[in-house]
Design a protein around this motif. Structure first.
Motif, PDB file in Angstrom:
ATOM      1  N   TYR A 280       0.839  -1.197   0.000  1.00 45.56           N
ATOM      2  CA  TYR A 280       0.000   0.000   0.000  1.00 45.56           C
ATOM      3  C   TYR A 280       0.882   1.259   0.000  1.00 45.56           C
ATOM      4  O   TYR A 280       2.015   1.231   0.492  1.00 45.56           O
ATOM      5  CB  TYR A 280      -0.856   0.048   1.256  1.00 45.56           C
ATOM      6  CG  TYR A 280      -1.858  -1.062   1.409  1.00 45.56           C
ATOM      7  CD1 TYR A 280      -1.883  -1.834   2.561  1.00 45.56           C
ATOM      8  CD2 TYR A 280      -2.779  -1.326   0.419  1.00 45.56           C
ATOM      9  CE1 TYR A 280      -2.812  -2.842   2.734  1.00 45.56           C
ATOM     10  CE2 TYR A 280      -3.712  -2.333   0.569  1.00 45.56           C
ATOM     11  CZ  TYR A 280      -3.721  -3.097   1.730  1.00 45.56           C
ATOM     12  OH  TYR A 280      -4.647  -4.091   1.876  1.00 45.56           O
ATOM     13  N   PRO A 281       0.349   2.369  -0.485  1.00 44.98           N
ATOM     14  CA  PRO A 281       1.048   3.646  -0.281  1.00 44.98           C
ATOM     15  C   PRO A 281       1.199   3.931   1.213  1.00 44.98           C
ATOM     16  O   PRO A 281       0.394   3.466   2.036  1.00 44.98           O
ATOM     17  CB  PRO A 281       0.104   4.665  -0.937  1.00 44.98           C
ATOM     18  CG  PRO A 281      -0.717   3.875  -1.911  1.00 44.98           C
ATOM     19  CD  PRO A 281      -0.887   2.519  -1.285  1.00 44.98           C
ATOM     20  N   ALA A 282       2.213   4.689   1.576  1.00 39.33           N
ATOM     21  CA  ALA A 282       2.515   4.945   2.989  1.00 39.33           C
ATOM     22  C   ALA A 282       1.354   5.618   3.716  1.00 39.33           C
ATOM     23  O   ALA A 282       1.172   5.430   4.918  1.00 39.33           O
ATOM     24  CB  ALA A 282       3.769   5.804   3.099  1.00 39.33           C
ATOM     25  N   TYR A 283       0.556   6.407   2.989  1.00 40.96           N
ATOM     26  CA  TYR A 283      -0.515   7.171   3.623  1.00 40.96           C
ATOM     27  C   TYR A 283      -1.831   6.391   3.715  1.00 40.96           C
ATOM     28  O   TYR A 283      -2.814   6.891   4.272  1.00 40.96           O
ATOM     29  CB  TYR A 283      -0.769   8.475   2.845  1.00 40.96           C
ATOM     30  CG  TYR A 283      -0.932   8.284   1.352  1.00 40.96           C
ATOM     31  CD1 TYR A 283      -2.125   7.800   0.801  1.00 40.96           C
ATOM     32  CD2 TYR A 283       0.115   8.578   0.487  1.00 40.96           C
ATOM     33  CE1 TYR A 283      -2.269   7.608  -0.563  1.00 40.96           C
ATOM     34  CE2 TYR A 283      -0.023   8.394  -0.883  1.00 40.96           C
ATOM     35  CZ  TYR A 283      -1.222   7.913  -1.395  1.00 40.96           C
ATOM     36  OH  TYR A 283      -1.348   7.725  -2.752  1.00 40.96           O
ATOM     37  N   PHE A 284      -1.884   5.182   3.189  1.00 39.01           N
ATOM     38  CA  PHE A 284      -3.130   4.421   3.162  1.00 39.01           C
ATOM     39  C   PHE A 284      -3.300   3.593   4.424  1.00 39.01           C
ATOM     40  O   PHE A 284      -2.383   2.886   4.855  1.00 39.01           O
ATOM     41  CB  PHE A 284      -3.140   3.494   1.938  1.00 39.01           C
ATOM     42  CG  PHE A 284      -4.362   2.614   1.852  1.00 39.01           C
ATOM     43  CD1 PHE A 284      -5.572   3.132   1.424  1.00 39.01           C
ATOM     44  CD2 PHE A 284      -4.300   1.278   2.215  1.00 39.01           C
ATOM     45  CE1 PHE A 284      -6.706   2.338   1.353  1.00 39.01           C
ATOM     46  CE2 PHE A 284      -5.425   0.466   2.144  1.00 39.01           C
ATOM     47  CZ  PHE A 284      -6.634   0.996   1.716  1.00 39.01           C
TER      48      PHE A 284
END
Length: 299
Positions: free
Chosen positions: A151-155
């Motif tokens: 996942y993206p770091a912000y998800f």
């Protein structure tokens, strides 16, 4: 979305991911961006394929660029920031339009200020825009084996949902988007869902299909407003205009498919409607009719 960084999902390939990348991508021009969640390809002049190859649906969004503005067709699952990605690909203003309002096409729609969707008579698109999709449903689209990329770091998968989005332009059959030297026409094509539409780009000779056709298993059962009679009529509608496009652009699995595949799909539909085909009954009771590069799942 949250700023906390969850653990990455397992990278062991799930069964559906073992044969990726699909052969159709081998000869396409890959575009490297800062957002690793998406695989981006330049498929035609000023047309980008934004492919979610790390999630089971393998959703495809398209960024179509004219001289004065751009239009993003669909917005994926909402796992990564597709709006920021569009800004990397063009400096022009980007509006957003939906081929239909299923969860895997409206995930990041809430990020856009200018959103167009088809105003179907059933109110399907209006309900989905007003309500979005709560975590209890959205969570079925994440986690291994449904997801095979980090996942993206912000998800944050623990709070993942699809927020409501405000449609600023309700479309009808025949409406057009003028992007400057490039016009997209709306063609209402119900069958997969009541609000399904295609976009005809006669200048580039492309037909953006949404989910009325793609390679793989095409869903055409009635639980979500789908209907095989309406689907067949939609095929007839777009095939009647086949002299205006050379290539069809599905919203799953593979972009840039030869338009002859639509004729084969329509012939399969006719066969099924007439009681033919050789279906396999699935565990959910639906019937799958397999035609090689594509299949119809009907119940």
């Amino acid at each position: 979305m949250s700023e906390s960084k969850p653990s990455a999902p397992p990278l062991k390939p799930a069964d559906w991911a073992k044969n990726l990348p699909r052969p159709a991508y081998k000869n396409l021009e890959r575009v490297i961006t800062s957002e690793d969640w998406f695989s981006v390809y330049k498929t035609h002049e000023n047309t980008y394929t934004i492919y979610e190859d790390g999630q089971y649906e393998e959703a495809i969004s398209y960024l179509v660029i004219g001289r004065k503005s751009a239009l993003l067709l669909d917005a994926g699952n909402g796992i990564a920031d597709i709006r920021s990605l569009c800004r990397e690909l063009t400096d022009l203003p980007v509006a957003h339009a939906l081929t239909h309002s299923h969860i895997d096409h409206v995930g990041s729609s809430y990020l856009f200020d200018d959103i167009a969707a088809f105003d179907d008579a059933h109110g399907f698109a209006r309900r989905n825009a007003a309500l979005g999709f709560f975590h209890e449903k959205a969570k079925n689209y994440i986690g291994h084996p449904v997801v095979v990329k980090p996942y993206p770091a912000y998800f944050d998968p623990n709070t993942y949902c699809i927020p409501p989005y405000r449609v600023t332009r309700w479309l009808k059959d025949g409406d057009r988007f003028d992007l400057g030297g490039r016009t997209l026409e709306v063609i209402h094509t119900p069958g997969h869902s009541p609000d399904s539409i295609c976009f005809l780009d006669a200048t580039a000779r492309l037909l953006f299909l949404g989910d009325i056709f793609y390679t793989g298993s095409i869903y055409a059962w009635a639980d979500d407003g789908a209907n095989i009679d309406r689907m067949a009529a939609s095929y007839e509608k777009v095939l009647a205009r086949s002299s205006e496009y050379d290539t069809v652009m599905p919203s799953h699995n593979e972009p840039a498919i030869e338009k002859e595949m639509l004729e084969k799909a329509y012939a399969a539909f006719v066969e099924i409607k007439n009681g033919g085909g050789n279906p396999v009954v699935l565990s959910n009771g639906k019937k799958k009719y397999d035609y090689g590069r594509f299949a119809f799942v009907i119940g």
